[in-house]
Enzyme design. Structure first.
Site, PDB file in Angstrom:
ATOM      1  N   ASP A 149     -10.145   2.096   2.602  1.00 42.76           N
ATOM      2  CA  ASP A 149     -10.168   1.285   3.822  1.00 42.76           C
ATOM      3  C   ASP A 149     -10.928   1.967   4.968  1.00 42.76           C
ATOM      4  OD1 ASP A 149      -8.744  -0.915   2.850  1.00 42.76           O
ATOM      5  OD2 ASP A 149      -6.807  -0.004   3.323  1.00 42.76           O
ATOM      6  N   LYS A 160       0.813  -1.224   0.000  1.00 42.15           N
ATOM      7  CA  LYS A 160       0.000   0.000   0.000  1.00 42.15           C
ATOM      8  C   LYS A 160       0.847   1.276   0.000  1.00 42.15           C
ATOM      9  CE  LYS A 160      -4.007  -2.201   2.065  1.00 42.15           C
ATOM     10  NZ  LYS A 160      -5.009  -2.235   3.138  1.00 42.15           N
TER      11      LYS A 160
END
Ligand code: ATR
Length: 275
Positions: free
Chosen positions: A101, A65
């Protein structure tokens, strides 16, 4: 057929293809969604290959990420805040980066679990990529305080400084700066990957909601500890996983898919394990 993929390592057990295929079926689309094993340092090459094959989007998972954030041509405000990217979209010859997220967590808590975040006192264990991705959206949702604790105190200190918000404190060995009691205790560590319980101060769980960002058996150690120590509810991150995927799907396809049937199917498929 449009091509999408989830990239990371390990990737064999990723539920993302199953989730996106369900979303596509529910919204009348035909998509191809693959798992691709990509190790740290390999993302740039994997993304070039995906684009060359006509790929239109990618979900990015552990450990990529941060790498995706560095590579994204135009990170969104959400990605800039999280310093991490979990969704890439191929637009006009470049990969655009976003992070869904935090929205996934907030939506699971407030919408699916019917648990409003406004004025809640939150204790967050962990200061890695997963924790970084959720602090901004939790603050935006109107929580009262956020107390951070991490095995390596320096990382918690850095995350508090990065938040630059008076509601955010660091729990020290001398005792938490805000509380207890807490309304919500979140495990954002990777400890569950090896079935372990992270370290945290005593007395966190009495009357609190416990939430693990992991799902299924990887959340079991934390959630069973929380239940045994007075938590009023204990939830794993399956709902968050489906909600973050739904937001990625919306970014790519312009339509938000229904999530409840997908969540129910996955829960049944996971086999009704005991938390
Ligand atoms: P992620 O992107 O999944 O958050 P990460 O950036 O490597 O991954 O961060 C992992 C987090 O889990 C960190 O907060 C880490 O603590 P340290 O900063 O001290 O490394 C935490 N973590 C991992 N294993 C742990 C364990 N066994 N006990 C407690 N914390 C753990």
């Amino acid at each position: 057929m449009s091509l999408y993929a989830v990239l990371g390592h390990p990737i064999d057990h990723s539920l993302s293809p199953r989730i996106h295929e369900d979303f596509a079926a529910l919204t009348g689309r035909i998509v191809r969604y693959e798992r691709r094993e990509v190790r740290a340092g390999g993302l740039a090459q994997a993304l070039s290959a995906l684009a060359a094959e006509g790929g239109l989007g990618a979900n990015i998972t552990v450990p990529l990420k941060g790498e995706a954030f560095a590579l994204a041509a135009r990170p969104s405000a959400r990605a800039l805040r999280a310093r991490a990217v979990n969704t890439l979209s191929w637009e006009n010859g470049v990969w655009i980066g976003d992070n869904t997220d935090g929205l996934g967590l907030v939506r699971d808590l407030t919408h699916n679990l019917g648990w409003p975040l406004r004025d809640r006192r939150v204790f967050l264990i962990g200061a890695g990529g997963a924790a970084q991705g959720i602090v901004g959206p939790l603050l935006d949702a109107g929580i009262a305080t956020l107390t951070l604790f991490n095995r390596t105190p320096e990382r918690a200190r850095e995350l508090v400084a990065a938040c630059a918000d008076a509601r955010v404190h660091r729990a020290t060995t001398g005792g938490p700066a805000a509380g207890p009691p807490y309304d919500l205790v979140i495990n954002a560590t990777a400890a569950g990957l090896s079935g372990a319980l992270p370290a945290f101060p005593d007395g966190l769980f009495e009357g609190a909601m416990a939430y693990d960002l992991m799902y299924g058996p990887k959340a079991r150690a934390f959630l069973s500890h929380a239940r045994a120590h007075g938590a009023r509810a204990a939830e794993d991150g399956l709902g968050m996983l489906v909600e973050q995927a739904a937001e990625s799907f919306r970014l790519w396809h312009g339509v938000r898919p229904p999530t409840a049937p997908v969540r129910a199917r996955l829960r049944a498929w996971l086999g009704g394990y005991e938390l």
